[in-house]
Design a protein around this motif. Sequence first.
Motif, PDB file in Angstrom:
ATOM      1  N   GLY A 160       8.836   4.776  -2.863  1.00 27.59           N
ATOM      2  CA  GLY A 160       7.872   3.814  -3.386  1.00 27.59           C
ATOM      3  C   GLY A 160       8.564   2.591  -3.969  1.00 27.59           C
ATOM      4  N   ILE A 161       9.648   2.821  -4.686  1.00 32.02           N
ATOM      5  CA  ILE A 161      10.419   1.697  -5.240  1.00 32.02           C
ATOM      6  C   ILE A 161      11.111   0.921  -4.121  1.00 32.02           C
ATOM      7  CG2 ILE A 161      12.439   1.152  -6.659  1.00 32.02           C
ATOM      8  CD1 ILE A 161      11.451   3.369  -8.574  1.00 32.02           C
ATOM      9  N   LYS A 162      11.646   1.643  -3.138  1.00 34.48           N
ATOM     10  CA  LYS A 162      12.327   0.986  -2.019  1.00 34.48           C
ATOM     11  C   LYS A 162      11.368   0.081  -1.245  1.00 34.48           C
ATOM     12  CE  LYS A 162      15.374   2.137   1.755  1.00 34.48           C
ATOM     13  NZ  LYS A 162      16.654   2.743   1.538  1.00 34.48           N
ATOM     14  N   TRP A 163      10.176   0.594  -0.914  1.00 34.74           N
ATOM     15  CA  TRP A 163       9.215  -0.215  -0.177  1.00 34.74           C
ATOM     16  C   TRP A 163       8.598  -1.304  -1.046  1.00 34.74           C
ATOM     17  CZ3 TRP A 163       6.569   4.182   3.021  1.00 34.74           C
ATOM     18  CH2 TRP A 163       7.392   4.506   4.079  1.00 34.74           C
TER      19      TRP A 163
ATOM     20  N   ILE B  95       0.832  -1.203   0.000  1.00 32.88           N
ATOM     21  CA  ILE B  95       0.000   0.000   0.000  1.00 32.88           C
ATOM     22  C   ILE B  95       0.863   1.246   0.000  1.00 32.88           C
ATOM     23  CG2 ILE B  95      -1.710   1.308   1.326  1.00 32.88           C
ATOM     24  CD1 ILE B  95      -2.764  -1.456   2.295  1.00 32.88           C
ATOM     25  N   TYR B  96       1.878   1.284   0.879  1.00 31.84           N
ATOM     26  CA  TYR B  96       2.781   2.437   0.919  1.00 31.84           C
ATOM     27  C   TYR B  96       3.481   2.635  -0.420  1.00 31.84           C
ATOM     28  CZ  TYR B  96       2.336   2.480   6.020  1.00 31.84           C
ATOM     29  OH  TYR B  96       1.866   2.547   7.305  1.00 31.84           O
TER      30      TYR B  96
ATOM     31  N   LEU C  63       2.279   6.319  -7.011  1.00 31.07           N
ATOM     32  CA  LEU C  63       1.187   7.026  -7.674  1.00 31.07           C
ATOM     33  C   LEU C  63       1.288   8.533  -7.423  1.00 31.07           C
ATOM     34  CD1 LEU C  63      -1.386   6.707  -9.352  1.00 31.07           C
ATOM     35  CD2 LEU C  63      -2.645   6.489  -7.220  1.00 31.07           C
ATOM     36  N   THR C  64       1.573   8.924  -6.193  1.00 34.38           N
ATOM     37  CA  THR C  64       1.694  10.347  -5.869  1.00 34.38           C
ATOM     38  C   THR C  64       2.836  10.994  -6.635  1.00 34.38           C
ATOM     39  OG1 THR C  64       0.817   9.951  -3.653  1.00 34.38           O
ATOM     40  CG2 THR C  64       2.036  12.003  -3.995  1.00 34.38           C
ATOM     41  N   GLY C  65       4.011  10.372  -6.593  1.00 34.42           N
ATOM     42  CA  GLY C  65       5.164  10.932  -7.290  1.00 34.42           C
ATOM     43  C   GLY C  65       4.964  11.031  -8.788  1.00 34.42           C
ATOM     44  N   LEU C  66       4.413   9.990  -9.379  1.00 36.01           N
ATOM     45  CA  LEU C  66       4.200   9.996 -10.824  1.00 36.01           C
ATOM     46  C   LEU C  66       3.096  10.969 -11.230  1.00 36.01           C
ATOM     47  CD1 LEU C  66       4.601   6.180 -11.440  1.00 36.01           C
ATOM     48  CD2 LEU C  66       6.174   7.988 -12.143  1.00 36.01           C
ATOM     49  N   LEU C  67       2.084  11.124 -10.384  1.00 37.04           N
ATOM     50  CA  LEU C  67       1.052  12.122 -10.670  1.00 37.04           C
ATOM     51  C   LEU C  67       1.630  13.527 -10.652  1.00 37.04           C
ATOM     52  CD1 LEU C  67      -2.081  10.838  -8.720  1.00 37.04           C
ATOM     53  CD2 LEU C  67      -1.974  11.377 -11.150  1.00 37.04           C
ATOM     54  N   VAL C  68       2.486  13.819  -9.681  1.00 38.18           N
ATOM     55  CA  VAL C  68       3.076  15.158  -9.583  1.00 38.18           C
ATOM     56  C   VAL C  68       3.947  15.455 -10.799  1.00 38.18           C
ATOM     57  CG1 VAL C  68       4.713  16.578  -8.286  1.00 38.18           C
ATOM     58  CG2 VAL C  68       2.952  15.297  -7.076  1.00 38.18           C
ATOM     59  N   VAL C  69       4.835  14.533 -11.144  1.00 34.51           N
ATOM     60  CA  VAL C  69       5.740  14.753 -12.280  1.00 34.51           C
ATOM     61  C   VAL C  69       4.951  14.948 -13.568  1.00 34.51           C
ATOM     62  CG1 VAL C  69       7.467  13.641 -13.742  1.00 34.51           C
ATOM     63  CG2 VAL C  69       7.715  13.579 -11.272  1.00 34.51           C
ATOM     64  N   ASN C  70       4.018  14.067 -13.826  1.00 37.38           N
ATOM     65  CA  ASN C  70       3.253  14.164 -15.069  1.00 37.38           C
ATOM     66  C   ASN C  70       2.334  15.377 -15.085  1.00 37.38           C
ATOM     67  OD1 ASN C  70       3.834  11.812 -16.913  1.00 37.38           O
ATOM     68  ND2 ASN C  70       3.578  10.771 -14.958  1.00 37.38           N
ATOM     69  N   ALA C  71       1.808  15.764 -13.937  1.00 40.53           N
ATOM     70  CA  ALA C  71       0.965  16.958 -13.883  1.00 40.53           C
ATOM     71  C   ALA C  71       1.774  18.220 -14.170  1.00 40.53           C
ATOM     72  CB  ALA C  71       0.280  17.059 -12.525  1.00 40.53           C
ATOM     73  N   VAL C  72       2.997  18.284 -13.638  1.00 42.26           N
ATOM     74  CA  VAL C  72       3.844  19.462 -13.890  1.00 42.26           C
ATOM     75  C   VAL C  72       4.165  19.573 -15.378  1.00 42.26           C
ATOM     76  CG1 VAL C  72       6.142  20.437 -13.511  1.00 42.26           C
ATOM     77  CG2 VAL C  72       4.817  19.622 -11.576  1.00 42.26           C
ATOM     78  N   TYR C  73       4.563  18.472 -15.997  1.00 47.51           N
ATOM     79  CA  TYR C  73       4.890  18.523 -17.424  1.00 47.51           C
ATOM     80  C   TYR C  73       3.655  18.786 -18.280  1.00 47.51           C
ATOM     81  CZ  TYR C  73       9.670  17.034 -16.625  1.00 47.51           C
ATOM     82  OH  TYR C  73      10.973  16.957 -16.214  1.00 47.51           O
ATOM     83  N   SER C  74       2.523  18.230 -17.895  1.00 46.78           N
ATOM     84  CA  SER C  74       1.295  18.474 -18.651  1.00 46.78           C
ATOM     85  C   SER C  74       0.867  19.931 -18.537  1.00 46.78           C
ATOM     86  CB  SER C  74       0.177  17.562 -18.146  1.00 46.78           C
ATOM     87  OG  SER C  74       0.510  16.215 -18.356  1.00 46.78           O
ATOM     88  N   TYR C  75       0.971  20.472 -17.330  1.00 45.53           N
ATOM     89  CA  TYR C  75       0.632  21.883 -17.136  1.00 45.53           C
ATOM     90  C   TYR C  75       1.568  22.768 -17.955  1.00 45.53           C
ATOM     91  CZ  TYR C  75      -0.306  26.348 -14.924  1.00 45.53           C
ATOM     92  OH  TYR C  75      -0.633  27.657 -14.697  1.00 45.53           O
ATOM     93  N   GLN C  76       2.851  22.431 -17.954  1.00 48.61           N
ATOM     94  CA  GLN C  76       3.816  23.207 -18.735  1.00 48.61           C
ATOM     95  C   GLN C  76       3.463  23.174 -20.219  1.00 48.61           C
ATOM     96  OE1 GLN C  76       7.927  22.060 -18.258  1.00 48.61           O
ATOM     97  NE2 GLN C  76       8.485  22.943 -20.212  1.00 48.61           N
TER      98      GLN C  76
END
Length: 115
Positions: free
Chosen positions: A56-59, A4-5, A11-24
């Motif tokens: 996320g990858i570590k856990w 779950i963690y 999901l959080t990290g990938l949403l942030v990265v993709n949202a920033v690039y999409s907004y740009q």
Amino acid sequence: MHYIYSSALLLTGLLVVNAVYSYQNKHIDPHFWTTLKFQLLALPLFLIANLCIGYGIKWGYKAIGSLGYVLLASKGIELFVSLLMGFIFMRETPSWRTWTGLAIILIGFFVAKGK
């Protein structure tokens, strides 16, 4: 609990990265100085996203024990996030070919996990 963690952080990290690039892509003027200013202002978001993805990858590795499988899962999550960002920012709707391609990738994911 590590599943779950790991999933939530990825999901959080990938949403942030993709949202920033999409907004740009949608809202920021493509000239160099405007883009540089936006990227400098977005650095704290990238730091947070990078920490989320890293942990996320570590856990995920702690939960599963296979780094290759965790990285494949993160790429699968990123594909779905990319489709979501395309829908939110560009109003793109995936065609049947896109869904077929994702299904093939998902099948390959389970084949790779199987022993």
